[in-house]
Design a protein around this motif. Sequence first.
Motif, PDB file in Angstrom:
ATOM      1  N   UNK A  24       0.839  -1.209   0.000  1.00  0.00           N
ATOM      2  CA  UNK A  24       0.000   0.000   0.000  1.00  0.00           C
ATOM      3  C   UNK A  24       0.873   1.258   0.000  1.00  0.00           C
ATOM      4  N   UNK A  25       0.384   2.316  -0.631  1.00  0.00           N
ATOM      5  CA  UNK A  25       1.080   3.592  -0.668  1.00  0.00           C
ATOM      6  C   UNK A  25       0.983   4.278   0.683  1.00  0.00           C
ATOM      7  N   UNK A  26       2.045   5.000   1.042  1.00  0.00           N
ATOM      8  CA  UNK A  26       1.987   5.799   2.257  1.00  0.00           C
ATOM      9  C   UNK A  26       1.229   7.082   1.939  1.00  0.00           C
ATOM     10  N   UNK A  27       0.380   7.494   2.829  1.00  0.00           N
ATOM     11  CA  UNK A  27      -0.408   8.712   2.647  1.00  0.00           C
ATOM     12  C   UNK A  27       0.471   9.932   2.898  1.00  0.00           C
ATOM     13  N   UNK A  28       0.434  10.892   1.958  1.00  0.00           N
ATOM     14  CA  UNK A  28       1.133  12.155   2.177  1.00  0.00           C
ATOM     15  C   UNK A  28       0.473  12.889   3.324  1.00  0.00           C
ATOM     16  N   UNK A  29       1.251  13.660   4.016  1.00  0.00           N
ATOM     17  CA  UNK A  29       0.731  14.403   5.155  1.00  0.00           C
ATOM     18  C   UNK A  29       0.498  15.862   4.790  1.00  0.00           C
ATOM     19  N   UNK A  30       0.005  16.115   3.597  1.00  0.00           N
ATOM     20  CA  UNK A  30      -0.252  17.479   3.153  1.00  0.00           C
ATOM     21  C   UNK A  30      -1.619  17.904   3.663  1.00  0.00           C
ATOM     22  N   UNK A  31      -1.615  18.967   4.411  1.00  0.00           N
ATOM     23  CA  UNK A  31      -2.861  19.472   4.967  1.00  0.00           C
ATOM     24  C   UNK A  31      -3.604  20.284   3.910  1.00  0.00           C
TER      25      UNK A  31
END
Length: 175
Positions: A24-31
Amino acid sequence: MTRKKPVSLADIHLFRDEIEGVKPLKQDKIQPKRLPSKKKRITANELHKQSQAEFFFSDQFHAHFDQDGPLKYTQPGADTHEVKRLRRGETPPDLILDLHGFNKEQAKMEIAALIRTALKNHFECVCIVHGIGSYVLKKAVPSWLVQHPSVLGFHQAPLEWGGKGALLVLLEQQH
């Protein structure tokens, strides 16, 4: 209404075989951008002005102009005679924008809106009164105008249109 066919066991096994070993891809932490508070809600028109200003005008670009004469610019390939007509006051402005009292960001949005309106109405010439003051807008406005593809040229306005505190801007008419 049609019913969906149930997925066969063979299709399920085929799917699992195909995705075996996929991580699975890691989720970006861009708000996401926060909306302004209720007191500072931005209207759709202001958002459009802001996007136009950000698209055409960069504060990182600083144009260099001749310090000896009046402030002027002609887009490469444009007719220099038309810009000379601005200097002589032969081309009166169709619209005038007075930027007194505006900060840099507000001025940038208003200039983008002015150019968009002038092009929409097929206006050939506009006047931007930036004033002299602390030289903030006097330095920034010409650098912004050089970046816009519809600006054929500009010249320091004659005294009747604001002199050293204003620019007459010639716009390319789109057919």
